[in-house]
Design an enzyme around this catalytic site. Sequence first.
Site, PDB file in Angstrom:
ATOM      1  N   LYS A   1      12.442  -1.028   9.667  1.00  0.00           N
ATOM      2  CA  LYS A   1      11.064  -0.872  10.174  1.00  0.00           C
ATOM      3  C   LYS A   1      11.030  -1.001  11.711  1.00  0.00           C
ATOM      4  O   LYS A   1      11.974  -0.607  12.371  1.00  0.00           O
ATOM      5  CB  LYS A   1      10.128  -1.885   9.498  1.00  0.00           C
ATOM      6  CG  LYS A   1      10.270  -1.871   7.977  1.00  0.00           C
ATOM      7  CD  LYS A   1       9.179  -2.617   7.282  1.00  0.00           C
ATOM      8  CE  LYS A   1       9.492  -2.715   5.798  1.00  0.00           C
ATOM      9  NZ  LYS A   1       8.386  -3.221   5.014  1.00  0.00           N
TER      10      LYS A   1
ATOM     11  N   GLU B   1       8.479   1.704  -4.988  1.00  0.00           N
ATOM     12  CA  GLU B   1       8.100   0.521  -4.233  1.00  0.00           C
ATOM     13  C   GLU B   1       6.631   0.209  -4.475  1.00  0.00           C
ATOM     14  O   GLU B   1       5.752   0.776  -3.811  1.00  0.00           O
ATOM     15  CB  GLU B   1       8.316   0.770  -2.737  1.00  0.00           C
ATOM     16  CG  GLU B   1       9.745   1.110  -2.371  1.00  0.00           C
ATOM     17  CD  GLU B   1      10.040   0.758  -0.922  1.00  0.00           C
ATOM     18  OE1 GLU B   1      10.934  -0.070  -0.709  1.00  0.00           O
ATOM     19  OE2 GLU B   1       9.352   1.258  -0.025  1.00  0.00           O
TER      20      GLU B   1
ATOM     21  N   GLU C   1       4.050   2.280   4.059  1.00  0.00           N
ATOM     22  CA  GLU C   1       3.409   2.007   5.362  1.00  0.00           C
ATOM     23  C   GLU C   1       2.997   3.310   6.042  1.00  0.00           C
ATOM     24  O   GLU C   1       2.002   3.350   6.760  1.00  0.00           O
ATOM     25  CB  GLU C   1       4.347   1.154   6.238  1.00  0.00           C
ATOM     26  CG  GLU C   1       4.375  -0.282   5.721  1.00  0.00           C
ATOM     27  CD  GLU C   1       5.686  -1.016   5.882  1.00  0.00           C
ATOM     28  OE1 GLU C   1       6.502  -0.615   6.724  1.00  0.00           O
ATOM     29  OE2 GLU C   1       5.901  -1.994   5.136  1.00  0.00           O
TER      30      GLU C   1
ATOM     31  N   GLY D   1       6.921  -6.686   1.305  1.00  0.00           N
ATOM     32  CA  GLY D   1       6.722  -7.659   2.374  1.00  0.00           C
ATOM     33  C   GLY D   1       5.816  -8.815   1.969  1.00  0.00           C
ATOM     34  O   GLY D   1       5.329  -9.551   2.819  1.00  0.00           O
TER      35      GLY D   1
ATOM     36  N   SER E   1      10.267  -6.799  -1.818  1.00  0.00           N
ATOM     37  CA  SER E   1      10.743  -8.178  -1.747  1.00  0.00           C
ATOM     38  C   SER E   1      12.052  -8.409  -2.512  1.00  0.00           C
ATOM     39  O   SER E   1      12.225  -9.437  -3.172  1.00  0.00           O
ATOM     40  CB  SER E   1       9.644  -9.140  -2.223  1.00  0.00           C
ATOM     41  OG  SER E   1       8.487  -8.991  -1.411  1.00  0.00           O
TER      42      SER E   1
ATOM     43  N   ASN F   1      15.724  -0.898   5.224  1.00  0.00           N
ATOM     44  CA  ASN F   1      14.715  -0.293   6.090  1.00  0.00           C
ATOM     45  C   ASN F   1      14.345  -1.326   7.144  1.00  0.00           C
ATOM     46  O   ASN F   1      13.677  -2.312   6.838  1.00  0.00           O
ATOM     47  CB  ASN F   1      13.493   0.093   5.232  1.00  0.00           C
ATOM     48  CG  ASN F   1      12.327   0.572   6.068  1.00  0.00           C
ATOM     49  OD1 ASN F   1      12.487   0.894   7.244  1.00  0.00           O
ATOM     50  ND2 ASN F   1      11.149   0.617   5.462  1.00  0.00           N
TER      51      ASN F   1
ATOM     52  N   HIS G   1       7.159   6.442   2.902  1.00  0.00           N
ATOM     53  CA  HIS G   1       7.105   4.977   2.772  1.00  0.00           C
ATOM     54  C   HIS G   1       5.641   4.536   2.691  1.00  0.00           C
ATOM     55  O   HIS G   1       4.769   5.140   3.334  1.00  0.00           O
ATOM     56  CB  HIS G   1       7.802   4.313   3.964  1.00  0.00           C
ATOM     57  CG  HIS G   1       7.978   2.839   3.759  1.00  0.00           C
ATOM     58  ND1 HIS G   1       6.970   1.944   4.026  1.00  0.00           N
ATOM     59  CD2 HIS G   1       9.008   2.121   3.270  1.00  0.00           C
ATOM     60  CE1 HIS G   1       7.397   0.721   3.720  1.00  0.00           C
ATOM     61  NE2 HIS G   1       8.625   0.797   3.253  1.00  0.00           N
TER      62      HIS G   1
HETATM   63  C1  PEP Z   1      10.308  -1.791   2.316  1.00  0.00           C
HETATM   64  O1  PEP Z   1       9.888  -1.813   3.453  1.00  0.00           O
HETATM   65  O2  PEP Z   1      10.683  -0.697   1.860  1.00  0.00           O
HETATM   66  C2  PEP Z   1      10.375  -3.029   1.557  1.00  0.00           C
HETATM   67  C3  PEP Z   1      10.616  -2.958   0.281  1.00  0.00           C
HETATM   68  O3  PEP Z   1      10.122  -4.196   2.234  1.00  0.00           O
HETATM   69  P1  PEP Z   1      10.392  -5.707   1.696  1.00  0.00           P
HETATM   70  O4  PEP Z   1      11.789  -5.721   1.113  1.00  0.00           O
HETATM   71  O5  PEP Z   1      10.287  -6.561   2.917  1.00  0.00           O
HETATM   72  O6  PEP Z   1       9.362  -5.992   0.672  1.00  0.00           O
END
Ligand code: PEP
Length: 250
Positions: free
Chosen positions: A11, A166, A96, A172, A212, A9, A94
């Site tokens: 973003k 997630e 976000e 992040g 992460s 992703n 997601h």
């Molecule tokens: C994501 O945006 O779906 C995500 C898991 O980000 P990150 O890997 O940076 O934690």
Amino acid sequence: MRKPYIAGNWKMNLTPSQAAKLAKELAEALKGSTTKVMIAPSFVSIPAVMKAVKGSDIIVAAQNMNDHENGAFTGEVSAEQLLDLGVKDVILGHSERRHIYGESNELINAKVLFALKNGMNVDLCVGETLDERESGNLEKVLTDQISIGLKGVGKEAMEHITIAYEPVWAIGTGKTATPEDADAAHAIIRGLIEKLYDKSVAEDLIIQYGGSVKASNVKALMAKENIDGALVGGASLSTEKFLPIVQFDK
Ligand code: PEP
């Protein structure tokens, strides 16, 4: 047998030319890969990325989509527009989108149904905040997000659904759920799907972990019974970091 599915992703990162360069490098490096791979660039980068991965098996997905056919929805993107570019996959729900833009389970459900109606595949993201986990509400949060998110989705449509677990506190932040905690959450999700549908739908469902994920932790996560893939944010933004994640089994 569930096929590993690793997604990136991107973003709101990379210009269209940077995105096309990265996509080209990945397409080159992943020739012959048996792992299913998806990348989700910003809307404006999609045409350049589609061109860059042409002839490869890399799936190009959108990071979001509107739940209406067309009309007065300033700043939004429709299924028809994505399909016209050849995009058949979309990430929905997601964290976000949920937490920054206030998307509810009901809105996400409308988007899921609209994507399916348009013949698209959905990567539905779910996950709890730290407060929700610490107050013992993990199962309730996942139950609400999944039962409402998939309301009206028939059994036959479930082959078009991937779920990405997630945990919000791991996205992040550099903090990853332990493989054991992630696997336990995935088991809750698989159990829920069995209750909502049946055992075979639950057994076939691909559940990705996101939060992460990096080269140093992907192997241990992917070794868990209920973890079938990863949705990767930060570490999907360069070939150097993303390739070893996709090639976790090498
Ligand atoms: C994501 O945006 O779906 C995500 C898991 O980000 P990150 O890997 O940076 O934690």
